[in-house]
Design a protein around this motif. Structure first.
Motif, PDB file in Angstrom:
ATOM      1  N   ASN A   9      41.104  37.280  40.890  1.00 20.52           N
ATOM      2  CA  ASN A   9      42.132  36.397  40.345  1.00 20.52           C
ATOM      3  C   ASN A   9      42.933  35.687  41.437  1.00 20.52           C
ATOM      4  OD1 ASN A   9      41.950  36.818  37.353  1.00 20.52           O
ATOM      5  ND2 ASN A   9      42.181  38.926  38.027  1.00 20.52           N
ATOM      6  N   GLU A  67      43.830  31.403  42.825  1.00 18.76           N
ATOM      7  CA  GLU A  67      45.163  30.826  43.017  1.00 18.76           C
ATOM      8  C   GLU A  67      45.422  30.417  44.465  1.00 18.76           C
ATOM      9  OE1 GLU A  67      47.510  30.063  40.747  1.00 18.76           O
ATOM     10  OE2 GLU A  67      46.085  30.706  39.224  1.00 18.76           O
ATOM     11  N   LYS A  75      54.691  32.058  40.594  1.00 18.05           N
ATOM     12  CA  LYS A  75      54.573  33.168  39.651  1.00 18.05           C
ATOM     13  C   LYS A  75      53.102  33.415  39.297  1.00 18.05           C
ATOM     14  CE  LYS A  75      56.125  34.872  35.170  1.00 18.05           C
ATOM     15  NZ  LYS A  75      56.968  34.628  33.994  1.00 18.05           N
ATOM     16  N   ARG A  76      52.323  32.343  39.183  1.00 21.29           N
ATOM     17  CA  ARG A  76      50.897  32.495  38.850  1.00 21.29           C
ATOM     18  C   ARG A  76      50.168  33.329  39.904  1.00 21.29           C
ATOM     19  NH1 ARG A  76      48.103  27.381  36.224  1.00 21.29           N
ATOM     20  NH2 ARG A  76      46.433  28.444  37.286  1.00 21.29           N
TER      21      ARG A  76
END
Length: 151
Positions: free
Chosen positions: A92, A96, A138-139
């Motif tokens: 993940n 990002e 925040k992501r």
């Protein structure tokens, strides 16, 4: 002076409490929205005191330094994020990180091109205390959380 010491003790205890929580991202995000940015910064520095490569600590530190225009520290923090983030290969966060890298590259180019007078700097720093402004990254924290970073 006693008041300042009390605030520092409470901030340190809050930082240690948040460090071990499972809802880390939501907790620091709520604190940031509520204007508790100095406390979030304390959490970041506490995390970094334990592990200088702590990505969550680095990200929160960068958020604070951007918000309060601490350019003298910001460039170093951004370089640490670039180095540390490049070594994180979890599924993940890897998705990002290119956005973060791009933002860092852009900011490093823009910072020297936009010098502020002391008066302008003070006005811009005052804006940092405005509440209800979300964490920019925040992501990335959510991605770290999904990858099991905070367990």
């Amino acid at each position: 002076m006693k008041y300042i010491k009390l605030i520092m003790i409470v901030a340190f205890m809050t930082g240690n409490f948040i460090y071990s929580q499972t809802n880390f991202t939501e907790n620091v995000s709520k604190m940031w929205l509520n204007g508790q940015k100095a406390e979030v910064y304390t959490i970041a520095t506490n995390r970094l005191a334990i592990n200088t490569n702590d990505m969550a600590g680095l990200m929160l530190k960068m958020e604070y330094e951007i918000e309060f225009i601490l350019d003298d520290k910001l460039t170093n923090t951004m370089n640490r994020i670039s180095t540390t983030g490049s070594s994180i290969t979890t599924s993940n966060f890897v998705l990002e990180f290119p956005t973060i890298q791009n933002d860092i590259s852009n900011m490093i180019e823009i910072i020297p091109l936009t010098p502020l007078s002391q008066e302008e700097l003070e006005l811009e720093r005052a804006k940092g205390s405005i509440t209800n402004k979300p964490l920019m990254y925040k992501r990335a924290l959510i991605a770290l959380d999904k990858d099991g970073y905070f367990q």
